[in-house]
Design an enzyme around this catalytic site. Structure first.
Site, PDB file in Angstrom:
ATOM      1  N   GLY A  61       0.826  -1.201   0.000  1.00  0.00           N
ATOM      2  CA  GLY A  61       0.000   0.000   0.000  1.00  0.00           C
ATOM      3  C   GLY A  61       0.859   1.249   0.000  1.00  0.00           C
ATOM      4  O   GLY A  61       2.089   1.181   0.111  1.00  0.00           O
ATOM      5  N   GLY A  96       1.900   5.483   1.125  1.00  0.00           N
ATOM      6  CA  GLY A  96       1.951   6.388   2.259  1.00  0.00           C
ATOM      7  C   GLY A  96       2.900   5.974   3.363  1.00  0.00           C
ATOM      8  O   GLY A  96       3.699   5.041   3.233  1.00  0.00           O
ATOM      9  N   CYS A 132       5.651  -5.372   1.649  1.00  0.00           N
ATOM     10  CA  CYS A 132       5.782  -3.938   1.417  1.00  0.00           C
ATOM     11  C   CYS A 132       5.243  -3.129   2.603  1.00  0.00           C
ATOM     12  O   CYS A 132       5.827  -3.168   3.676  1.00  0.00           O
ATOM     13  CB  CYS A 132       5.088  -3.560   0.099  1.00  0.00           C
ATOM     14  SG  CYS A 132       5.539  -1.929  -0.514  1.00  0.00           S
ATOM     15  N   LEU A 133       4.138  -2.394   2.453  1.00  0.00           N
ATOM     16  CA  LEU A 133       3.575  -1.646   3.574  1.00  0.00           C
ATOM     17  C   LEU A 133       3.211  -2.596   4.713  1.00  0.00           C
ATOM     18  O   LEU A 133       3.389  -2.263   5.888  1.00  0.00           O
ATOM     19  CB  LEU A 133       2.343  -0.859   3.128  1.00  0.00           C
ATOM     20  CG  LEU A 133       1.664  -0.003   4.204  1.00  0.00           C
ATOM     21  CD1 LEU A 133       2.576   1.124   4.671  1.00  0.00           C
ATOM     22  CD2 LEU A 133       0.338   0.559   3.695  1.00  0.00           C
ATOM     23  N   GLN A 140       6.322  -3.221   6.643  1.00  0.00           N
ATOM     24  CA  GLN A 140       6.705  -2.076   7.469  1.00  0.00           C
ATOM     25  C   GLN A 140       5.841  -1.979   8.717  1.00  0.00           C
ATOM     26  O   GLN A 140       6.344  -1.753   9.826  1.00  0.00           O
ATOM     27  CB  GLN A 140       6.601  -0.796   6.630  1.00  0.00           C
ATOM     28  CG  GLN A 140       7.580  -0.751   5.472  1.00  0.00           C
ATOM     29  CD  GLN A 140       7.165   0.220   4.384  1.00  0.00           C
ATOM     30  OE1 GLN A 140       6.168   0.941   4.515  1.00  0.00           O
ATOM     31  NE2 GLN A 140       7.917   0.237   3.288  1.00  0.00           N
ATOM     32  N   ASN A 199       8.956  -1.290  -4.643  1.00  0.00           N
ATOM     33  CA  ASN A 199       8.333   0.022  -4.721  1.00  0.00           C
ATOM     34  C   ASN A 199       8.089   0.504  -3.305  1.00  0.00           C
ATOM     35  O   ASN A 199       7.054   0.222  -2.715  1.00  0.00           O
ATOM     36  CB  ASN A 199       7.019  -0.031  -5.500  1.00  0.00           C
ATOM     37  CG  ASN A 199       6.233   1.257  -5.325  1.00  0.00           C
ATOM     38  OD1 ASN A 199       6.823   2.319  -5.161  1.00  0.00           O
ATOM     39  ND2 ASN A 199       4.923   1.167  -5.311  1.00  0.00           N
ATOM     40  N   GLY A 241       9.221   3.875  -0.370  1.00  0.00           N
ATOM     41  CA  GLY A 241       9.977   5.052   0.016  1.00  0.00           C
ATOM     42  C   GLY A 241      10.243   5.100   1.507  1.00  0.00           C
ATOM     43  O   GLY A 241      10.885   6.036   1.997  1.00  0.00           O
ATOM     44  N   PHE A 242       9.727   4.101   2.239  1.00  0.00           N
ATOM     45  CA  PHE A 242       9.984   3.957   3.668  1.00  0.00           C
ATOM     46  C   PHE A 242      10.617   2.580   3.890  1.00  0.00           C
ATOM     47  O   PHE A 242      10.422   1.671   3.082  1.00  0.00           O
ATOM     48  CB  PHE A 242       8.692   4.061   4.479  1.00  0.00           C
ATOM     49  CG  PHE A 242       8.065   5.425   4.451  1.00  0.00           C
ATOM     50  CD1 PHE A 242       8.267   6.325   5.491  1.00  0.00           C
ATOM     51  CD2 PHE A 242       7.255   5.813   3.385  1.00  0.00           C
ATOM     52  CE1 PHE A 242       7.689   7.584   5.459  1.00  0.00           C
ATOM     53  CE2 PHE A 242       6.669   7.071   3.343  1.00  0.00           C
ATOM     54  CZ  PHE A 242       6.886   7.968   4.391  1.00  0.00           C
ATOM     55  N   HIS A 272       8.236  -7.298  -3.715  1.00  0.00           N
ATOM     56  CA  HIS A 272       6.999  -7.866  -4.271  1.00  0.00           C
ATOM     57  C   HIS A 272       7.281  -9.211  -4.939  1.00  0.00           C
ATOM     58  O   HIS A 272       7.627  -9.268  -6.114  1.00  0.00           O
ATOM     59  CB  HIS A 272       6.384  -6.901  -5.288  1.00  0.00           C
ATOM     60  CG  HIS A 272       5.682  -5.746  -4.665  1.00  0.00           C
ATOM     61  ND1 HIS A 272       4.329  -5.727  -4.448  1.00  0.00           N
ATOM     62  CD2 HIS A 272       6.156  -4.583  -4.168  1.00  0.00           C
ATOM     63  CE1 HIS A 272       3.985  -4.595  -3.870  1.00  0.00           C
ATOM     64  NE2 HIS A 272       5.084  -3.882  -3.692  1.00  0.00           N
ATOM     65  N   GLU A 310       5.257 -11.413  -5.953  1.00  0.00           N
ATOM     66  CA  GLU A 310       4.262 -11.748  -6.981  1.00  0.00           C
ATOM     67  C   GLU A 310       4.567 -11.106  -8.325  1.00  0.00           C
ATOM     68  O   GLU A 310       4.025 -11.514  -9.357  1.00  0.00           O
ATOM     69  CB  GLU A 310       2.866 -11.320  -6.516  1.00  0.00           C
ATOM     70  CG  GLU A 310       2.487  -9.883  -6.787  1.00  0.00           C
ATOM     71  CD  GLU A 310       3.277  -8.851  -5.983  1.00  0.00           C
ATOM     72  OE1 GLU A 310       3.315  -7.675  -6.386  1.00  0.00           O
ATOM     73  OE2 GLU A 310       3.866  -9.230  -4.937  1.00  0.00           O
TER      74      GLU A 310
END
Length: 408
Positions: free
Chosen positions: A265, A267, A294-295, A298, A336, A338-339, A378, A380
């Site tokens: 996701g 943000g 990913c998100l 995190q 992908n 940025g955190f 990722h 997948e």
């Protein structure tokens, strides 16, 4: 060439200066001029660069890119057109994903048997603003040296822009730190999923047709989930139920899942974590096998006591080498983000399992005392192409072990 020839007007020589119909206005006031395509208008976001040579349609429809303007470093984007099969967002009626796209070269006509539309028309229909004709190498170099800038991308066919207003908008946009973008990309309601991966000559299948029947019940929490993640879960033998990002732990546990998946996701994970982390903590406490990407990775890191941090330029591309520290193998991955999870903040019961070979940043964790793990990349997306599919097998193994323990 004589003086007369040298002085010939540009019109007589057949040369015409291209008209500026698109701008990229950076927060520091820098203005890059180019040619517009796609939707008309303007949008504000964070500018990143993506090094993938293929898969631009998947990239542009990945909900993780919400709030961002993507610069493709590969110059030839759009040459295979677009189709209705490679879209990654689950909600086909919505258009979550990148706010803008920046290319070096103008889009060529599609040359692929799967193409149904030109990329320009496709972008118009999805409301995505495009700009081409700039030096994307220079922009990429700027991002690498100064970090990902906030900016406004604008497209006006008549070439008329309110530059002062665009500069003000770029300067005053707060950026992604502290921003929860999940509400704009998550599903509005619960639904089931049984579509399996694409196969040559057949297209996408259905569970039980080209794969084994469902063996496990998986609840996937949708923070901006991609379609191919759901296909891989279905292929692995999971009956998948997708739930909105704000679903409570009580409602998730009421579905009696054998495992829970934490999706990708957009943000700031700390912002979304305000409501997501307590749910994740409850699932961990209940010993529910959990897999995050990913998100999801995190926020799992935050849930176990770690912290996340904003990266300088992020990781965006399909050629990122990652080492699996549990096996010593290296995978080529798609990323992908940025955190990143700060490894120094992780507790003793959280083992670092994967690491980026580009910059050494954390790319995976697993709990030593719980059936819980996650990765930053990722699996997948298949850039390897199947280097990382084993992670779905690991998830299945955890569910099978827990299910067997419950039956004994």
């Amino acid at each position: 060439m004589n003086d007369t020839q040298a002085a010939a007007p540009a019109a007589e020589s057949g040369w015409s200066e291209p008209k500026t119909t698109a701008l990229l206005v950076l927060a520091d006031g820098t203005v890059l001029e180019g040619t517009g395509f796609g939707a008309v208008g303007h949008a504000v976001g964070e500018v990143c660069f993506n090094t993938a040579m293929t898969g631009y349609e998947e990239v542009l429809t990945d909900p993780s890119y919400a709030g961002q303007i993507i610069t493709f470093t590969f110059p030839h984007i759009g040459n295979v057109g677009t189709n209705e099969e490679d879209i990654e967002t689950v909600n086909m009626a919505a258009t979550p994903g990148a706010r803008g796209v920046i290319l070096h070269s103008d889009i060529t006509d599609p040359s692929n048997f799967r193409a149904t539309r030109h990329l320009d028309q496709w972008l118009k229909s999805r409301g995505v603003i495009g700009l081409c004709g700039i030096d994307t190498r220079a922009l990429t170099s700027l991002i690498r040296s100064k970090g990902m800038p906030n900016a406004v991308i604008a497209h006006a066919p008549d070439g008329k822009f309110d530059l002062a207003s665009l500069k003000k908008e770029a300067r005053e946009w707060p950026g992604l730190v502290g921003m929860d973008l999940v509400p704009m990309v998550t599903s509005a309601q619960r639904f089931d999923w049984d579509e399996t991966p694409w196969r040559w000559g057949k297209g996408y299948g259905r569970q039980g047709e080209d794969s084994a029947a469902a063996e496990f019940r998986v609840v996937a929490i949708d923070y901006g989930i991609k379609r191919n993640i759901l296909r891989q879960l279905a292929e692995a033998g999971a009956k998948v139920t997708v739930v909105p990002a704000t679903t409570s732990a009580e409602d998730i546990l009421a579905l009696k899942p054998d495992g829970v998946f934490l999706s990708n996701g957009p943000g700031d994970p700390a912002a979304t974590g305000a409501y997501a982390v307590p749910v994740i903590r409850e699932l961990i406490a209940r010993d529910v096998p959990t897999f995050g990407i990913c998100l999801g990775h995190q926020m799992l890191g935050i849930a176990v006591g770690g912290k996340t941090m904003k990266m300088h330029q992020g990781h965006h591309g399909a050629n990122h080498p990652v080492k699996d520290l549990t096996t010593g193998k290296v995978e080529i991955t798609s990323m992908n983000h940025g955190f990143a999870v700060d490894r120094a903040s992780l507790p003793a019961n959280a083992e670092e399992t994967h690491v980026s070979l580009f910059d050494g940043s954390n790319c995976g964790i697993a709990l030593k005392d719980k059936p819980v793990f996650s990765v930053q990349y990722h699996p997948e997306a298949s850039p390897g192409p199947r280097d990382s599919h084993y992670l779905f097998d690991r998830f299945v193994a955890l569910m099978r072990t827990r299910k067997a323990a419950g039956a004994s």
